[in-house]
Design a protein around this motif. Sequence first.
Motif, PDB file in Angstrom:
ATOM      1  N   GLY A  40       0.808  -1.205   0.000  1.00 47.90           N
ATOM      2  CA  GLY A  40       0.000   0.000   0.000  1.00 47.90           C
ATOM      3  C   GLY A  40       0.844   1.259   0.000  1.00 47.90           C
ATOM      4  O   GLY A  40       2.075   1.215   0.052  1.00 47.90           O
ATOM      5  N   SER A  41       0.180   2.395  -0.018  1.00 50.67           N
ATOM      6  CA  SER A  41       0.874   3.680  -0.067  1.00 50.67           C
ATOM      7  C   SER A  41       1.384   4.105   1.297  1.00 50.67           C
ATOM      8  O   SER A  41       2.332   4.890   1.396  1.00 50.67           O
ATOM      9  N   ASN A  42       0.777   3.599   2.367  1.00 52.25           N
ATOM     10  CA  ASN A  42       1.209   3.918   3.722  1.00 52.25           C
ATOM     11  C   ASN A  42       2.093   2.809   4.287  1.00 52.25           C
ATOM     12  O   ASN A  42       3.141   3.072   4.868  1.00 52.25           O
ATOM     13  N   ARG A  77       0.569   6.058  12.453  1.00 54.87           N
ATOM     14  CA  ARG A  77      -0.888   6.006  12.500  1.00 54.87           C
ATOM     15  C   ARG A  77      -1.470   7.330  12.979  1.00 54.87           C
ATOM     16  O   ARG A  77      -2.572   7.725  12.580  1.00 54.87           O
ATOM     17  N   ALA A  78      -0.726   8.025  13.833  1.00 55.12           N
ATOM     18  CA  ALA A  78      -1.243   9.230  14.481  1.00 55.12           C
ATOM     19  C   ALA A  78      -1.527  10.372  13.513  1.00 55.12           C
ATOM     20  O   ALA A  78      -2.365  11.235  13.802  1.00 55.12           O
ATOM     21  N   ASP A  79      -0.853  10.385  12.360  1.00 58.99           N
ATOM     22  CA  ASP A  79      -1.128  11.453  11.398  1.00 58.99           C
ATOM     23  C   ASP A  79      -2.219  11.071  10.401  1.00 58.99           C
ATOM     24  O   ASP A  79      -3.142  11.842  10.134  1.00 58.99           O
ATOM     25  N   VAL A  80      -2.164   9.844   9.865  1.00 57.94           N
ATOM     26  CA  VAL A  80      -3.116   9.463   8.807  1.00 57.94           C
ATOM     27  C   VAL A  80      -4.519   9.165   9.333  1.00 57.94           C
ATOM     28  O   VAL A  80      -5.475   9.163   8.563  1.00 57.94           O
ATOM     29  N   GLY A 105      -9.555  -1.440   6.044  1.00 57.54           N
ATOM     30  CA  GLY A 105      -8.345  -0.627   6.046  1.00 57.54           C
ATOM     31  C   GLY A 105      -7.810  -0.481   7.454  1.00 57.54           C
ATOM     32  O   GLY A 105      -8.548  -0.610   8.446  1.00 57.54           O
ATOM     33  N   GLY A 106      -6.526  -0.217   7.550  1.00 55.65           N
ATOM     34  CA  GLY A 106      -5.874  -0.152   8.854  1.00 55.65           C
ATOM     35  C   GLY A 106      -6.427   0.911   9.774  1.00 55.65           C
ATOM     36  O   GLY A 106      -6.518   0.716  10.995  1.00 55.65           O
ATOM     37  N   ASN A 107      -6.837   2.055   9.224  1.00 56.99           N
ATOM     38  CA  ASN A 107      -7.309   3.144  10.074  1.00 56.99           C
ATOM     39  C   ASN A 107      -8.665   2.860  10.706  1.00 56.99           C
ATOM     40  O   ASN A 107      -8.866   3.107  11.888  1.00 56.99           O
ATOM     41  N   THR A 125      -5.241   8.901   2.450  1.00 58.71           N
ATOM     42  CA  THR A 125      -4.727   9.619   3.623  1.00 58.71           C
ATOM     43  C   THR A 125      -3.382  10.294   3.364  1.00 58.71           C
ATOM     44  O   THR A 125      -3.147  11.412   3.814  1.00 58.71           O
ATOM     45  N   ILE A 126      -2.479   9.614   2.638  1.00 60.49           N
ATOM     46  CA  ILE A 126      -1.186  10.224   2.338  1.00 60.49           C
ATOM     47  C   ILE A 126      -1.367  11.401   1.390  1.00 60.49           C
ATOM     48  O   ILE A 126      -0.772  12.468   1.557  1.00 60.49           O
TER      49      ILE A 126
END
Length: 294
Positions: free
Chosen positions: A9-11, A247-250, A200-202, A164-165
């Motif tokens: 993935g992109s993150n 994780r804290a930013d995205v 998704g992870g978030n 997110t990115i």
Amino acid sequence: MRYAAIDIGSNAVRLLLCHVELEHGETHFRKGELVRIPLRLGEDAFRLGRITEERATRFIKTMEAFRLLIEVFEPVAYRACATASLREAKNGEELIRRVREKSGLNIEIISGKEEAEIIYSNHVEEHLDPIRAYLYIDVGGGSTELTLFDHGRLIASQSFDVGTIRWLQQQVPKERWEAMKNWARDQAAGRGPLTAIGSGGNINKIFKMVGRKDKPIPYERLRALYDELKVHTIEERMELWGLNPDRADVIVPAAKIYTGIMKAAQISEIIVPQIGLADGIVHRLHEERAVMKP
């Protein structure tokens, strides 16, 4: 049986090692191990249009490590899929070639449409109310995949370059954001109340943060968490919620995307089965193997 899946993935990049067993006539997918490395390929791909040599070296080393883990696990099949970051990087194909030469791993760059189809392969809806309509929402670092199905039938699927990115890099134009919400609004029109299915992870992390266990997250609860998260700094989010730096930013743009889509489609709750692209890859591999059997 054992299967391995790599989600590039992109993150982050993920390796899922999964056991698939038949018990009392039912197939059960049990995660053995999930290894996640936050390489953030999208930071290079979306900003520079290519993956820098420093990040490429880290990526290749990660793939070499994944290959060793796969060999130890001894799956009957594996598949590695790359999404938005390598789709857009000018040196994406070159990087895949280098990975193949160093590790022997074959990586496929898949389209946004195929990404949505693979995520849908998890077939979460089969365990839900068959007469309702559901909207899969998968938010990644580079794109968001939306898939609508109603009464057990796939109705529409669309991929949007909203992730997110990209959001953190201010690369989501207003018209693109509005186009995604309008698509969700149009698809929901006349279908009665929709329920969202988040992947998704978030959203998986948010699900744990709100402590819903097996229950859906109400829109109001998700919106309240988003409002709370966005007023804190990254360092404060790490301290207050125990989030990792990557994780804290995205998590803030992710929450904005989920709530934005839900509001547009007038969705009151989101189910979080804690699945993603890697899980869909395993389902696809198992289905393909079942078809191949005499």
